[in-house]
Design a protein around this motif. Structure first.
Motif, PDB file in Angstrom:
ATOM      1  N   VAL A 238       0.867  -1.151  -0.076  1.00  0.00           N
ATOM      2  CA  VAL A 238       0.087   0.003   0.053  1.00  0.00           C
ATOM      3  C   VAL A 238       0.887   1.204  -0.258  1.00  0.00           C
ATOM      4  CG1 VAL A 238      -1.705   1.296   1.552  1.00  0.00           C
ATOM      5  CG2 VAL A 238      -2.004  -1.161   1.105  1.00  0.00           C
ATOM      6  N   GLU A 239       1.783   1.142   0.690  1.00  0.00           N
ATOM      7  CA  GLU A 239       2.753   2.457   0.896  1.00  0.00           C
ATOM      8  C   GLU A 239       3.332   2.534  -0.454  1.00  0.00           C
ATOM      9  OE1 GLU A 239       2.544   4.458   3.173  1.00  0.00           O
ATOM     10  OE2 GLU A 239       1.834   3.256   4.980  1.00  0.00           O
ATOM     11  N   SER A 240       3.923   1.533  -1.040  1.00  0.00           N
ATOM     12  CA  SER A 240       4.847   1.508  -2.206  1.00  0.00           C
ATOM     13  C   SER A 240       3.840   2.044  -3.449  1.00  0.00           C
ATOM     14  CB  SER A 240       5.505   0.048  -2.414  1.00  0.00           C
ATOM     15  OG  SER A 240       4.295  -0.609  -2.982  1.00  0.00           O
ATOM     16  N   PHE A 241       2.689   2.037  -3.404  1.00  0.00           N
ATOM     17  CA  PHE A 241       1.833   2.349  -4.720  1.00  0.00           C
ATOM     18  C   PHE A 241       1.645   3.786  -4.644  1.00  0.00           C
ATOM     19  CE2 PHE A 241       0.990  -2.017  -5.633  1.00  0.00           C
ATOM     20  CZ  PHE A 241       0.688  -2.032  -6.936  1.00  0.00           C
ATOM     21  N   ASN A 242       1.763   4.716  -3.555  1.00  0.00           N
ATOM     22  CA  ASN A 242       1.808   6.010  -3.800  1.00  0.00           C
ATOM     23  C   ASN A 242       3.109   6.710  -4.489  1.00  0.00           C
ATOM     24  OD1 ASN A 242      -0.478   6.874  -2.230  1.00  0.00           O
ATOM     25  ND2 ASN A 242       0.277   6.118  -0.347  1.00  0.00           N
ATOM     26  N   TYR A 243       3.976   5.988  -4.379  1.00  0.00           N
ATOM     27  CA  TYR A 243       5.222   6.433  -5.025  1.00  0.00           C
ATOM     28  C   TYR A 243       4.823   6.645  -6.325  1.00  0.00           C
ATOM     29  CZ  TYR A 243      10.274   5.623  -6.314  1.00  0.00           C
ATOM     30  OH  TYR A 243      11.494   5.721  -6.576  1.00  0.00           O
ATOM     31  N   PHE A 244       4.061   6.003  -7.209  1.00  0.00           N
ATOM     32  CA  PHE A 244       4.141   6.304  -8.661  1.00  0.00           C
ATOM     33  C   PHE A 244       3.045   7.081  -9.212  1.00  0.00           C
ATOM     34  CE2 PHE A 244       4.224   1.517  -7.549  1.00  0.00           C
ATOM     35  CZ  PHE A 244       5.582   1.390  -7.572  1.00  0.00           C
ATOM     36  N   GLN A 245       2.303   7.578  -8.179  1.00  0.00           N
ATOM     37  CA  GLN A 245       1.353   8.595  -8.561  1.00  0.00           C
ATOM     38  C   GLN A 245       1.547   9.958  -8.168  1.00  0.00           C
ATOM     39  OE1 GLN A 245      -2.656   6.347  -7.291  1.00  0.00           O
ATOM     40  NE2 GLN A 245      -3.076   7.044  -9.225  1.00  0.00           N
ATOM     41  N   HIS A 246       2.756  10.189  -7.567  1.00  0.00           N
ATOM     42  CA  HIS A 246       3.151  11.547  -7.145  1.00  0.00           C
ATOM     43  C   HIS A 246       4.736  12.036  -7.383  1.00  0.00           C
ATOM     44  CE1 HIS A 246      -0.869  12.037  -5.512  1.00  0.00           C
ATOM     45  NE2 HIS A 246      -0.630  10.921  -4.808  1.00  0.00           N
ATOM     46  N   TYR A 247       5.344  10.687  -7.584  1.00  0.00           N
ATOM     47  CA  TYR A 247       6.545  10.620  -7.597  1.00  0.00           C
ATOM     48  C   TYR A 247       7.340  12.044  -8.226  1.00  0.00           C
ATOM     49  CZ  TYR A 247      11.750   9.575  -8.093  1.00  0.00           C
ATOM     50  OH  TYR A 247      12.969   9.406  -8.009  1.00  0.00           O
ATOM     51  N   GLY A 248       8.261  12.874  -7.554  1.00  0.00           N
ATOM     52  CA  GLY A 248       8.910  14.116  -8.136  1.00  0.00           C
ATOM     53  C   GLY A 248       8.324  15.232  -8.480  1.00  0.00           C
ATOM     54  N   LEU A 249       6.808  15.366  -8.469  1.00  0.00           N
ATOM     55  CA  LEU A 249       6.141  16.575  -8.756  1.00  0.00           C
ATOM     56  C   LEU A 249       6.260  17.562  -7.905  1.00  0.00           C
ATOM     57  CD1 LEU A 249       3.032  14.492  -9.977  1.00  0.00           C
ATOM     58  CD2 LEU A 249       4.597  15.579 -11.645  1.00  0.00           C
ATOM     59  N   ILE A 250       5.915  18.609  -8.125  1.00  0.00           N
ATOM     60  CA  ILE A 250       6.482  19.848  -7.248  1.00  0.00           C
ATOM     61  C   ILE A 250       5.252  21.055  -7.268  1.00  0.00           C
ATOM     62  CG2 ILE A 250       7.896  21.813  -6.929  1.00  0.00           C
ATOM     63  CD1 ILE A 250       9.652  19.143  -6.722  1.00  0.00           C
ATOM     64  N   ARG A 251       4.720  21.249  -5.991  1.00  0.00           N
ATOM     65  CA  ARG A 251       3.955  22.533  -5.939  1.00  0.00           C
ATOM     66  C   ARG A 251       4.308  23.276  -4.680  1.00  0.00           C
ATOM     67  NH1 ARG A 251      -1.050  23.178  -3.056  1.00  0.00           N
ATOM     68  NH2 ARG A 251      -0.877  21.268  -1.942  1.00  0.00           N
TER      69      ARG A 251
END
Length: 372
Positions: A238-251
């Protein structure tokens, strides 16, 4: 036809149930759906269609099945321990399958429930998260992630250069501590102690105890051990799947959230099996929007299947070199604001990545010079 699409995860869940009931090597059916879905999602390709579904009650039937079903599957696992003479290898397959069902389809299904306004769906959405040892996960998701997405304060947004293994451990600790801290602050605002009996953490521990007592009653200590192993594996997943949907994006903190601040994985199977959680740009703009009304962001940078991303991230150079660096380079140059580009350049430098922003400027100057 659109209603039938979201019965795909029900079929996957049913296959996993059938494998456990059949016993023997059939217990591997559950986890075998992972590579099958990865292949199908890649071969079938992207789906940018908008759903035509007006009956919310009918649309939510598979959501409820996929929320409650994975929890019940733990009890079937406990039964299988006593009903079948499973080898160690078969026990491992059974645990992996139950853990996988506790991620897909459970996470997106429970996510849909606890974003609803009704008390019953939120209650069920909270406690089916027993499958991955985190009945308070929604606190961090709603209060931290939805407010701070793509900022440095967001525990679900991996900074550039961070690999999947380090991210998963840090994210697990962050999400757990954040939820307990926020619950304590909420109690203080009501004039109560941060550790008052009303703290949700106590109810989560009680639910966990009752869950494992039930496993013991069905299958003894072996069932408890296998159930706990499946819960731990599911939690890491579960923790790992967040990695792909937000990786490296900046706000920048406080800046408006835009569709560009999340990655979308718009494969046909990604969308249906995960109840549109991979099509979630609109979800971050309106968290109460039901899954079947989310609109695919056609202008977004196309990402590979989320299953492929997971497999690639297991080999960090593969993930960075072939998938995420090219996507982030395009994001920096085409989607980011000037302020976001500055932050991105700092993260790129800290990660030891190329300075593609300056490279682009040099290329533009050279092109303009040639044209003179």
């Amino acid at each position: 036809m659109d209603y039938l699409k979201y019965w795909t995860p029900v079929v996957v869940l049913a296959a996993s149930f059938a494998g456990l009931i059949a016993g023997g090597d059939w217990v591997w059916v559950g986890i075998a759906t992972f590579p099958i879905l990865a292949v199908l999602d890649t071969v079938v390709g992207r789906d940018y269609s908008r759903r035509q579904m007006g009956n919310g009650m009918l649309a939510n039937i598979p959501v409820w099945i996929c929320s409650v079903g994975p929890l019940l599957q733990y009890f079937v696992l406990a039964w299988a321990v006593t009903a079948h003479d499973l080898t160690g290898w078969q026990m491992f397959g059974a645990v992996m399958g139950v853990a996988w069902m506790g991620v897909v389809p459970l996470v997106p299904a429970s996510h849909e429930l606890y974003h609803m306004r009704g008390a019953l769906p939120r209650f069920v959405g909270h406690y089916v998260q027993l499958c991955y040892l985190d009945c308070t996960r929604d606190i961090g998701h709603v209060i931290n992630h939805h407010i701070d997405v793509a900022t440095e304060e967001d525990g679900d947004t991996a900074r550039r250069g961070l690999d999947l293994y380090r991210f998963t451990g840090v994210s697990l600790i962050h999400s757990t501590l954040f939820a307990q801290r926020m619950e304590g602050q909420a109690l203080r605002k009501r004039g109560l102690s941060a550790w008052n009996i009303r703290h949700r953490g106590y109810r989560a521990l009680l639910a966990l105890a009752l869950f494992h007592v039930t496993l013991f009653a069905i299958g003894g200590w072996a069932a408890v051990g296998l159930g706990l192993a499946a819960q731990l594996i599911a939690r890491l997943w579960v923790e790992s799947f967040n990695y792909f949907q937000h990786y490296g994006l900046i706000r920048l903190k406080g800046a408006p959230i835009g569709r560009r601040h999340v990655w979308n994985h718009l494969g046909w199977f990604s969308r249906t099996v995960a109840f549109e959680i991979t099509n979630h740009a609109d979800h971050h703009l309106n968290s109460y929007q039901v899954f079947h009304k989310l609109v695919p962001h056609k202008e977004s940078i196309p990402m590979p299947s989320v299953f492929v991303c997971f497999l690639a991230a297991l080999v960090p150079p593969l993930w960075h070199g072939l998938i995420i660096k090219p996507a982030l380079k395009r994001w920096d140059l085409e989607f980011a604001t000037p302020e976001e580009r500055q932050r991105a350049a700092k993260q790129n430098a800290a990660a030891g990545w190329p300075d593609w922003q300056n490279e682009a400027r040099v290329h533009d100057v050279q092109a303009a010079t040639v044209g003179i």
